[in-house]
Design a protein around this motif. Structure first.
Motif, PDB file in Angstrom:
ATOM      1  N   SER A 109       0.824  -1.208   0.000  1.00  0.00           N
ATOM      2  CA  SER A 109       0.000   0.000   0.000  1.00  0.00           C
ATOM      3  C   SER A 109       0.858   1.259   0.000  1.00  0.00           C
ATOM      4  O   SER A 109       0.482   2.274  -0.601  1.00  0.00           O
ATOM      5  N   THR A 110       2.002   1.215   0.664  1.00  0.00           N
ATOM      6  CA  THR A 110       2.914   2.359   0.627  1.00  0.00           C
ATOM      7  C   THR A 110       3.411   2.606  -0.786  1.00  0.00           C
ATOM      8  O   THR A 110       3.512   3.750  -1.237  1.00  0.00           O
ATOM      9  N   LEU A 111       3.723   1.527  -1.497  1.00  0.00           N
ATOM     10  CA  LEU A 111       4.154   1.666  -2.890  1.00  0.00           C
ATOM     11  C   LEU A 111       3.053   2.266  -3.752  1.00  0.00           C
ATOM     12  O   LEU A 111       3.321   3.111  -4.618  1.00  0.00           O
ATOM     13  N   THR A 117       7.125   9.034  -5.322  1.00  0.00           N
ATOM     14  CA  THR A 117       8.308   9.166  -4.477  1.00  0.00           C
ATOM     15  C   THR A 117       9.065   7.851  -4.386  1.00  0.00           C
ATOM     16  O   THR A 117      10.299   7.812  -4.505  1.00  0.00           O
ATOM     17  N   VAL A 118       8.338   6.755  -4.165  1.00  0.00           N
ATOM     18  CA  VAL A 118       8.990   5.452  -3.999  1.00  0.00           C
ATOM     19  C   VAL A 118       9.718   5.039  -5.270  1.00  0.00           C
ATOM     20  O   VAL A 118      10.892   4.639  -5.241  1.00  0.00           O
ATOM     21  N   VAL A 192       9.727   7.527   4.051  1.00  0.00           N
ATOM     22  CA  VAL A 192       8.452   7.471   3.322  1.00  0.00           C
ATOM     23  C   VAL A 192       7.451   6.584   4.048  1.00  0.00           C
ATOM     24  O   VAL A 192       6.269   6.937   4.201  1.00  0.00           O
ATOM     25  N   ILE A 193       7.898   5.423   4.519  1.00  0.00           N
ATOM     26  CA  ILE A 193       6.979   4.483   5.171  1.00  0.00           C
ATOM     27  C   ILE A 193       6.503   5.037   6.505  1.00  0.00           C
ATOM     28  O   ILE A 193       5.329   4.887   6.874  1.00  0.00           O
ATOM     29  N   SER A 370      10.658  -4.996   0.640  1.00  0.00           N
ATOM     30  CA  SER A 370      11.585  -5.437   1.678  1.00  0.00           C
ATOM     31  C   SER A 370      11.743  -4.376   2.763  1.00  0.00           C
ATOM     32  O   SER A 370      11.649  -4.670   3.968  1.00  0.00           O
ATOM     33  N   ALA A 371      11.963  -3.123   2.356  1.00  0.00           N
ATOM     34  CA  ALA A 371      12.112  -2.050   3.355  1.00  0.00           C
ATOM     35  C   ALA A 371      10.817  -1.818   4.113  1.00  0.00           C
ATOM     36  O   ALA A 371      10.835  -1.575   5.332  1.00  0.00           O
ATOM     37  N   GLY A 372       9.674  -1.898   3.423  1.00  0.00           N
ATOM     38  CA  GLY A 372       8.392  -1.682   4.084  1.00  0.00           C
ATOM     39  C   GLY A 372       8.104  -2.722   5.145  1.00  0.00           C
ATOM     40  O   GLY A 372       7.616  -2.397   6.240  1.00  0.00           O
ATOM     41  N   VAL A 373       8.410  -3.983   4.857  1.00  0.00           N
ATOM     42  CA  VAL A 373       8.166  -5.035   5.842  1.00  0.00           C
ATOM     43  C   VAL A 373       9.038  -4.816   7.081  1.00  0.00           C
ATOM     44  O   VAL A 373       8.578  -4.977   8.216  1.00  0.00           O
TER      45      VAL A 373
END
Length: 412
Positions: A109-111, A117-118, A192-193, A370-373
């Motif tokens: 969802s962040t993506l 931005t991402v 960002v996250i 990967s970064a979001g998790v």
């Protein structure tokens, strides 16, 4: 007093020593409230019944129907567990303990929510990384040694040692480039996250402005973890290498396997160090201790989520990279002939460019996941252990949670 570091998303001050904002019980009713008008003498429990309307003498009395359920207990209205209202969701995740699916969904969802931005971050870093790898591979690395398939055992052993040495030399620049890419993507995507959890927009320039002061510490952490792993492995296999005979080889193998287990345990224990360093503005050693404290008692859950994320990102990378590799083989046929002939393939520029495009696309998608998790797993552990959801809701401006740190949520 809460002595744990508070939620410190980029752009806000840490909340060390602040009140957690836990709701307090409602004050007792005063004497003017309706509850104070009840008589102190009440019938025993279970023997009181609602009054009924008067009827004619001798007529059957029908008990009054039970009162309707209180609001929030049933009635077909969407509520949380046990009649409580659902958790606030100002951003990509609900502010409560998360399941595995919710953590993965929050990363995706962040993506979707901040795709400009991402993708601006990941595509830029991936393109620079891939160009660096191609240039290093074409111009800086020495040619791999030739392998003679008809060599005697001693010559074959020497060729194997030379091939291993050449492979290690080739891995050095690639690892350095990968570490630098991981450094920038981790720093920027963490910002960002953290904003997406609060439901706030963020631009690439804002993310860079917030992450830049923490880059030296994050670089130290990024370099320290591989050094720890390499040191543990070197200490484990060194005694066997010094022996040199068959027993030494067996000892090195067993010690290497044991070292792998220790390294895996430590890497999972320190898996949350980078978000702790970025979001709590911790030092390198303090972030490692912070991660160990958060993972304590949840090692297997953290390992399972990290392993599942690695598997998913690997599958996504393969799904994207394999078609590009097939196209590259079809375009550059000279490398295929060398591959089937048993010699080291010498691929040309078309092959490198096509496979590089596939690698950039795959990295642009897998880096945010990967970064979001990692960041969401850190937030989830703090929600479970430190009630961080209250502070996050307050920071996001959710009604009923107070407007300033330390102000208790209002109760209606």
């Amino acid at each position: 007093m809460n002595d744990t570091p508070g939620w410190a998303p980029p752009g806000s001050a840490p909340s060390d020593g602040q009140d957690g904002g836990v709701p307090q019980p409602a004050p007792p009713a005063d004497e003017s409230s309706p509850a104070s008008n009840w008589s102190k003498e009440q019938p025993p429990p279970g023997q009181w019944s609602a009054p009924t309307a008067p009827t004619a003498p001798g007529a059957n009395r029908v008990p009054a129907p039970p009162p309707p359920p209180a609001p929030g207990w049933g009635g077909g209205q969407p509520r949380g567990s046990w009649g409580r209202p659902p958790a606030a969701k100002p951003g990509v995740i609900p502010l409560r303990p998360l399941g595995v699916g919710e953590i993965l969904d929050g990363a995706v969802s962040t993506l979707r929510a901040h795709w400009r931005t991402v993708l601006g971050i990941t595509i830029t870093v991936s393109v620079i990384t891939e160009i660096g790898n191609i240039l290093v591979d074409r111009y800086l690395l020495p040619d791999p040694p030739e392998v003679n398939p008809d060599a005697d055992p001693s010559e074959a052993l020497r060729q194997s040692v030379d091939s291993l040495q050449s492979s290690l030399i080739a891995m050095g620049p690639v690892l350095i480039i990968t570490l630098i890419a991981t450094l920038f993507t981790t720093a920027l995507l963490t910002v960002v996250i953290s904003r997406s959890v609060l439901g706030r927009p963020v631009t690439l320039s804002e993310a860079w402005h917030e992450a830049r002061p923490r880059l030296p510490q994050l670089l130290g952490l990024t370099l320290l973890l591989p050094l720890i792993s390499g040191g543990i492995m070197a200490v484990a296999i060194l005694p066997g290498l010094l022996l040199g005979d068959g027993g030494g080889v067996a000892l090195s193998v067993l010690a290497g396997l044991a070292a792998c287990v220790v390294i895996l345990w430590l890497m999972i224990r320190f898996a949350l160090a980078s978000p702790a360093l970025m979001l709590e503005r911790q030092g390198i050693v303090a972030s490692l201790r912070r991660s160990a404290k958060l993972v304590q008692g949840a090692w297997w859950r953290t390992f399972g989520i990290v392993a599942l994320t690695l598997l998913l990102t690997l599958l996504v990378s393969m799904i994207i990279a394999v078609p590009f590799a097939l196209i590259a083989f079809a375009v550059d046929g000279s490398g295929i002939g060398d591959l089937f002939a048993g010699t080291t393939p010498d691929f040309g520029w078309p092959f490198l460019i096509i496979t590089g495009v596939g690698s950039v696309i795959a990295s642009s998608i897998t880096y945010p996941i990967s970064a979001g998790v990692t960041v969401l797993l850190y937030i989830d552990q703090r929600i479970r252990r430190e009630a961080l959801d209250i502070e996050l809701a307050r920071a996001a401006g959710v009604p009923g949670y107070g407007s300033e740190p330390g102000q208790a949520p209002s109760r209606s």
